[in-house]
Motif scaffolding. Structure first.
Motif, PDB file in Angstrom:
ATOM      1  N   UNK A 112     -11.494 115.337  11.197  1.00  0.00           N
ATOM      2  CA  UNK A 112     -12.627 114.605  11.746  1.00  0.00           C
ATOM      3  C   UNK A 112     -13.792 115.525  11.977  1.00  0.00           C
ATOM      4  N   UNK A 113     -14.856 115.048  12.558  1.00  0.00           N
ATOM      5  CA  UNK A 113     -15.000 113.675  13.040  1.00  0.00           C
ATOM      6  C   UNK A 113     -15.290 112.697  11.909  1.00  0.00           C
ATOM      7  N   UNK A 114     -15.056 111.429  12.225  1.00  0.00           N
ATOM      8  CA  UNK A 114     -15.344 110.342  11.299  1.00  0.00           C
ATOM      9  C   UNK A 114     -16.504 109.521  11.857  1.00  0.00           C
ATOM     10  N   UNK A 115     -17.135 108.779  10.965  1.00  0.00           N
ATOM     11  CA  UNK A 115     -18.193 107.858  11.389  1.00  0.00           C
ATOM     12  C   UNK A 115     -18.149 106.635  10.477  1.00  0.00           C
ATOM     13  N   UNK A 116     -18.928 105.635  10.804  1.00  0.00           N
ATOM     14  CA  UNK A 116     -18.981 104.435   9.971  1.00  0.00           C
ATOM     15  C   UNK A 116     -20.299 104.393   9.205  1.00  0.00           C
ATOM     16  N   UNK A 117     -20.237 103.735   8.070  1.00  0.00           N
ATOM     17  CA  UNK A 117     -21.427 103.500   7.247  1.00  0.00           C
ATOM     18  C   UNK A 117     -21.345 102.083   6.708  1.00  0.00           C
ATOM     19  N   UNK A 118     -22.479 101.463   6.524  1.00  0.00           N
ATOM     20  CA  UNK A 118     -22.443 100.115   5.953  1.00  0.00           C
ATOM     21  C   UNK A 118     -22.044 100.156   4.481  1.00  0.00           C
ATOM     22  N   UNK A 119     -21.402  99.104   4.041  1.00  0.00           N
ATOM     23  CA  UNK A 119     -21.053  98.924   2.639  1.00  0.00           C
ATOM     24  C   UNK A 119     -22.196  98.173   1.966  1.00  0.00           C
ATOM     25  N   UNK A 120     -22.217  98.185   0.653  1.00  0.00           N
ATOM     26  CA  UNK A 120     -23.252  97.413  -0.047  1.00  0.00           C
ATOM     27  C   UNK A 120     -22.964  95.922   0.021  1.00  0.00           C
ATOM     28  N   UNK A 121     -21.758  95.581   0.482  1.00  0.00           N
ATOM     29  CA  UNK A 121     -21.383  94.180   0.620  1.00  0.00           C
ATOM     30  C   UNK A 121     -21.575  93.734   2.071  1.00  0.00           C
ATOM     31  N   UNK A 122     -21.922  92.499   2.250  1.00  0.00           N
ATOM     32  CA  UNK A 122     -22.147  91.944   3.581  1.00  0.00           C
ATOM     33  C   UNK A 122     -20.860  92.015   4.396  1.00  0.00           C
ATOM     34  N   UNK A 123     -20.979  92.380   5.663  1.00  0.00           N
ATOM     35  CA  UNK A 123     -19.874  92.414   6.632  1.00  0.00           C
ATOM     36  C   UNK A 123     -18.754  93.380   6.247  1.00  0.00           C
ATOM     37  N   UNK A 124     -19.063  94.412   5.517  1.00  0.00           N
ATOM     38  CA  UNK A 124     -18.066  95.421   5.192  1.00  0.00           C
ATOM     39  C   UNK A 124     -18.580  96.781   5.639  1.00  0.00           C
ATOM     40  N   UNK A 140     -12.552 107.294   4.200  1.00  0.00           N
ATOM     41  CA  UNK A 140     -11.260 107.247   4.873  1.00  0.00           C
ATOM     42  C   UNK A 140     -10.700 105.832   4.772  1.00  0.00           C
ATOM     43  N   UNK A 141     -11.566 104.863   4.966  1.00  0.00           N
ATOM     44  CA  UNK A 141     -11.142 103.460   4.979  1.00  0.00           C
ATOM     45  C   UNK A 141     -12.332 102.590   4.628  1.00  0.00           C
ATOM     46  N   UNK A 142     -12.079 101.564   3.827  1.00  0.00           N
ATOM     47  CA  UNK A 142     -13.131 100.610   3.465  1.00  0.00           C
ATOM     48  C   UNK A 142     -12.658  99.236   3.909  1.00  0.00           C
ATOM     49  N   UNK A 193     -17.797  95.373  12.349  1.00  0.00           N
ATOM     50  CA  UNK A 193     -18.298  96.740  12.484  1.00  0.00           C
ATOM     51  C   UNK A 193     -17.648  97.439  13.671  1.00  0.00           C
ATOM     52  N   UNK A 194     -17.401  96.699  14.733  1.00  0.00           N
ATOM     53  CA  UNK A 194     -16.796  97.289  15.928  1.00  0.00           C
ATOM     54  C   UNK A 194     -15.381  97.810  15.641  1.00  0.00           C
ATOM     55  N   UNK A 195     -14.646  97.145  14.739  1.00  0.00           N
ATOM     56  CA  UNK A 195     -13.313  97.621  14.353  1.00  0.00           C
ATOM     57  C   UNK A 195     -13.418  98.951  13.610  1.00  0.00           C
ATOM     58  N   UNK A 196     -14.370  99.041  12.703  1.00  0.00           N
ATOM     59  CA  UNK A 196     -14.568 100.290  11.954  1.00  0.00           C
ATOM     60  C   UNK A 196     -14.977 101.410  12.897  1.00  0.00           C
ATOM     61  N   UNK A 197     -15.824 101.112  13.870  1.00  0.00           N
ATOM     62  CA  UNK A 197     -16.243 102.125  14.842  1.00  0.00           C
ATOM     63  C   UNK A 197     -15.059 102.599  15.686  1.00  0.00           C
TER      64      UNK A 197
END
Length: 150
Positions: A19-31, A43-45, A53-57
């Motif tokens: 780590x550390x890990x972070x989140x980034x938006x996908x090019x697809x809606x709600x991913x 790490x995970x898509x 988004x809160x789950x990914x965070x």
């Protein structure tokens, strides 16, 4: 409560991508992507509409949170549950009291200051029925033995 195998939990965390890990938006809606911060390695898509988004965070934060939580549990487990002056010096009892988390509760059956004590600030304890606070040093010297309740 189930007994935790802290070493197994830490081993799983250590085996995961650094780590550390972070989140980034996908090019697809709600991913969202969870990525390694330095390399941006995925790490995970989250490809399912169920994931928010809160789950990914949460998943991203867990990479650094889990080792910190294991370290804190080990630190708390190292504090004796009974602070007995026949087994510990006053300085050791004072240090153990100071290591307890905020709002910790101890009980004392000593003649001078019997009752329940709640930690209200670092090194400050309020006893049942008392107006003035006492310090960790005072409890260590005049109220021991102390039973750590929480």
């Amino acid at each position: 409560m189930t007994t935790l195998d802290l070493q197994a939990i830490l081993d799983r965390a250590d085996a995961a991508t650094e780590g550390p890990w972070r989140t980034e938006p996908s090019k697809y809606v709600r991913q969202r992507y969870v990525v390694q911060t330095d390399t941006r390695r995925t790490i995970w898509h989250a490809t399912n509409d169920v994931f928010e988004a809160i789950d990914a965070e949460f998943i991203a934060a867990a990479r650094t949170d889990v080792p910190l939580l294991v370290a804190r549990v080990r630190e708390l487990e190292a504090v004796p549950r009974v602070l007995d002056p026949r087994k510990l010096s006053a300085e050791e009892i004072e240090a153990a009291l100071d290591a307890l988390p905020g709002r910790a509760v101890v009980t004392c059956n000593a003649f001078d200051e019997p009752g329940v004590w709640i930690r209200t600030r670092p090194q400050e304890w309020h006893g049942s029925g008392l107006v003035h606070a006492r310090t960790s040093r005072y409890l260590a010297r005049y109220c021991a033995p102390l039973q750590v309740i929480r």
